[in-house]
Every structure is written in structure tokens, then in C-alpha cells.
Design a protein around this motif. Structure first.
Motif, short mmCIF file in Angstrom:
data_model
loop_
_atom_site.label_atom_id
_atom_site.label_comp_id
_atom_site.label_asym_id
_atom_site.label_seq_id
_atom_site.Cartn_x
_atom_site.Cartn_y
_atom_site.Cartn_z
N VAL A 41 34.60 31.31 60.45
CA VAL A 41 35.16 30.06 60.95
C VAL A 41 35.86 30.31 62.28
N ASP A 42 35.33 29.68 63.32
CA ASP A 42 35.89 29.78 64.66
C ASP A 42 36.91 28.67 64.83
N ILE A 43 38.19 29.04 64.94
CA ILE A 43 39.26 28.04 65.05
C ILE A 43 39.70 27.81 66.49
N ARG A 44 39.02 28.41 67.44
CA ARG A 44 39.43 28.27 68.84
C ARG A 44 39.21 26.84 69.33
N PRO A 45 40.06 26.39 70.25
CA PRO A 45 39.85 25.05 70.81
C PRO A 45 38.57 25.00 71.64
N GLN A 46 38.06 23.81 71.80
CA GLN A 46 36.82 23.60 72.53
C GLN A 46 36.85 24.23 73.91
N SER A 47 37.97 24.13 74.59
CA SER A 47 38.06 24.69 75.94
C SER A 47 37.81 26.19 75.95
N GLN A 48 38.30 26.92 74.96
CA GLN A 48 38.05 28.36 74.89
C GLN A 48 36.59 28.64 74.54
N ARG A 49 36.03 27.86 73.62
CA ARG A 49 34.63 28.08 73.26
C ARG A 49 33.72 27.81 74.46
N GLU A 50 34.02 26.78 75.23
CA GLU A 50 33.23 26.48 76.41
C GLU A 50 33.36 27.57 77.47
N ALA A 51 34.56 28.08 77.65
CA ALA A 51 34.81 29.08 78.69
C ALA A 51 34.27 30.46 78.31
N ASP A 52 34.38 30.82 77.04
CA ASP A 52 34.08 32.19 76.63
C ASP A 52 32.87 32.34 75.73
N GLY A 53 32.29 31.23 75.30
CA GLY A 53 31.11 31.30 74.46
C GLY A 53 31.44 31.16 72.98
#
Length: 136
Positions: A41-53
């Protein structure tokens, strides 16, 4: 008010206590657990997922929704919240928030909840697959 109020804990103390109650795994161990049926489960915010994959196969549940989505008795639970014995491995950016989040799931009765040491950064450093993020 100066100084810590009686009974208050530092974030380092909270983290240490949380980590004493959960199982922490390496990124490679997380892959192995996923192969055995664990839910990453990836709990990172969308901005981190967009920036880092993102991690292929990870279920995205941002931190502020996690407990409601995984409590087996919640009306807002996800289909993956099949019961208290579900194997959940939580992933954040660096492995701090995920420890606190996994401990919250443990408090709900999900005794197999754990997290990835080093988070997404360790995942990338281990050369494990990601999608999106910066071109390499």
C-alpha cells in the motif's frame, strides 16, 4: 508554554514505539511478500507519486484514508481488506510515515501490518521497478 507537557512524547519516541510493534521489511522482502499475496500500500500523496514514480502492483491509499479503507468492519473498507489477517506492507517516501501508519493498522487488529524500511527511495535505490517519475 515552554517545555514538553507531562505525558507528551517526541516524534522520535512515537516512531520508536511504533517500530517496536511492527515488522519492517526491505524492498526486496516486500516484493517477496507481494508474490505470496501481501498487499503493498503506497500512502504517498499524489504529488510525490507524480514526481518520483509509482510501484507497479501497489495499491494507492493516501495516508488520510488508510484506517477507513483497511478496517475490516468499516463501511468504507476496500475489497482487499478481507479480514484481520490480511498481510499489508505500507510504503511511504522514506520509511517514517509508513511505520506510524502500519502501527495504526496494527492497532485496528491487522497484526501482519508492516512497512518498507527506507520507503520508496530505498525501493528505487534497490533497482526495483517503478513507473513514471524522473527519466533515468
Amino acid at each position: 508554554m515552554s517545555g514538553r507537557p507531562p505525558g507528551a512524547k517526541s516524534v522520535d519516541q512515537l516512531l520508536e514505539e511504533a517500530r517496536s510493534r511492527i515488522t519492517r521489511v526491505t524492498p526486496e522482502d516486500a516484493v517477496s511478500r507481494m508474490a505470496d499475496g501481501a498487499v503493498l500500500v503506497d500512502i504517498r500523496p499524489q504529488s510525490q507519486r507524480e514526481a518520483d514514480g509509482e510501484v507497479p502492483g501497489a495499491l494507492v491509499v493516501e495516508r488520510n484514508h488508510l484506517e477507513w479503507r483497511f478496517d475490516p468492519e468499516s463501511d468504507a473498507r476496500l475489497p482487499q481488506a478481507t479480514g484481520y489477517d490480511v498481510d499489508v506492507v505500507v510504503l511511504c517516501q522514506e520509511g517514517y510515515t509508513s511505520s506510524l501508519a502500519a502501527d495504526a493498522l496494527r492497532s485496528l487488529g491487522l497484526t501482519r501490518a508492516g512497512d518498507v524500511v527506507g520507503g520508496h527511495r530505498a525501493w528505487v535505490a534497490a533497482g526495483l521497478p517503478t513507473t513514471g517519475g524522473p527519466a533515468t
